[in-house]
Design a protein around this motif. Structure first.
Motif, mmCIF file in Angstrom:
data_model
loop_
_atom_site.group_PDB
_atom_site.id
_atom_site.type_symbol
_atom_site.label_atom_id
_atom_site.label_comp_id
_atom_site.label_asym_id
_atom_site.label_seq_id
_atom_site.Cartn_x
_atom_site.Cartn_y
_atom_site.Cartn_z
ATOM 1 N N ILE A 95 3.759 1.431 -2.708
ATOM 2 C CA ILE A 95 2.302 1.568 -2.662
ATOM 3 C C ILE A 95 1.764 2.329 -3.871
ATOM 4 N N ASN A 96 2.375 3.472 -4.192
ATOM 5 C CA ASN A 96 1.788 4.375 -5.188
ATOM 6 C C ASN A 96 2.700 4.719 -6.359
ATOM 7 N N GLY A 97 3.815 4.028 -6.499
ATOM 8 C CA GLY A 97 4.720 4.344 -7.603
ATOM 9 C C GLY A 97 4.063 4.223 -8.964
ATOM 10 N N HIS A 98 3.096 3.312 -9.088
ATOM 11 C CA HIS A 98 2.430 3.099 -10.380
ATOM 12 C C HIS A 98 1.621 4.314 -10.823
ATOM 13 N N LEU A 99 1.296 5.204 -9.886
ATOM 14 C CA LEU A 99 0.484 6.370 -10.237
ATOM 15 C C LEU A 99 1.230 7.343 -11.145
ATOM 16 N N THR A 100 2.557 7.295 -11.136
ATOM 17 C CA THR A 100 3.341 8.190 -11.990
ATOM 18 C C THR A 100 4.059 7.428 -13.100
#
Length: 299
Positions: free
Chosen positions: A102-107
């Motif tokens: 879901i949010n791996g792209h945020l880092t």
């Protein structure tokens, strides 16, 4: 003795045990009932996934057909508490994997100059799920994620970072079609979201980038001040589109329609589509070599 009792044989057992509990809490042993009751909503959601997705449930009736001891026969003398610990470790790790989906792209490392400070996202920290440093070397069952039945937690975290938080970020769970989401996930996880180029392939990309840059520099010097919609900053588009065209040809695509912005279109025409430089330069000098453009090209 291996303390990781949860594996591909035992996971369906736990899933069916949980399914029976969800239908009738009195149908399972009270100790298992207490265990399931202690889980939060996210844990229960992941545990339910052990039975497989809704469109492809595992065809298994382990509880009705064989005993508990037979279901876990690969590991003798199993203690129920240890089995529950392994189950919890798997649930927590699968929640971590889902968080990276879901949010791996945020880092993701999208700032090579490190001009911006990366924000901390607790949902991507394994400690947020009850895992500790003592668990890093522990073999944990992950139910086939990344093609692995089980792996040490530190290796799982490394794979997650390489796949979802490296130099390319991937955000795809907003897509409505399950088939499309699965298609993307399979292709990025299979190669850890990294394309392995051959030496010749790297040279071809480099040559195409140099060709694009030199053409842009020539136009800038030769036709200074002329509106030409340069590609500066978007050079990587050229080898990218070229690869799309090549793959389309291999897939026997007969027609390709390219809808592109003005920016970089001249370089695209010359490098990818093979339009002669003479034809492009003649238009800068006011010549029309296409009868269909007598009234203008529309640009």
């Amino acid at each position: 003795m291996n303390d990781n009792f949860l594996n591909s044989a035992n996971a369906p057992y736990v899933a069916e045990l949980f399914y029976k509990y969800s239908q009738d809490p009195n149908s399972v042993d009270s100790s298992w009932g207490s265990f399931f009751n202690s889980l939060n909503e996210n844990d229960l959601s992941v545990l339910g996934d052990f039975r497989g997705p809704e469109w492809k449930k595992r065809p298994s009736n382990i509880i009705d057909e064989i005993s508990f001891d037979k279901a876990i026969i690969p590991v003798p003398n199993i203690k129920v508490d240890s089995f529950r610990t392994s189950t919890l470790d798997s649930i927590r790790t699968l929640r971590l994997i889902r968080a990276y989906h879901i949010n791996g792209h945020l880092t993701a490392n999208l700032d090579p100059l490190n001009l911006s400070k990366k924000e901390y996202h607790p949902e991507l920290d394994y400690k947020s799920y009850g895992l500790t440093d003592n668990d890093l070397d522990k073999e944990i069952f992950i139910d086939g994620s990344f093609g692995l039945e089980s792996a040490p937690l530190n290796e799982i975290i490394k794979i997650l970072i390489e796949t979802y938080s490296s130099s390319i970020g991937v955000e795809f769970l907003y897509i409505q079609s399950p088939d499309q989401k699965q298609w993307i996930q399979e292709r990025i996880e299979e190669v850890r979201n990294k394309t392995i180029f051959t030496h010749e392939g790297k040279k071809a990309i480099y040559n195409r980038l140099v060709e694009s840059e030199l053409f842009e520099q020539y136009l800038n010097k030769k036709f200074l001040g002329t509106k030409r919609y340069g590609i500066e900053g978007g050079e990587s588009m050229i080898p990218g589109i070229e690869q799309i065209v090549k793959q389309a040809c291999l897939a026997k695509v007969e027609n390709i329609f390219i809808g592109t912005a003005h920016r970089g279109r001249l370089t695209l025409l010359s490098t990818v589509l093979g339009m002669p430089y003479k034809s492009i330069l003649s238009k800068f000098q006011g010549y029309q070599n296409d009868p269909n453009e007598v009234m203008g090209s529309g640009d």
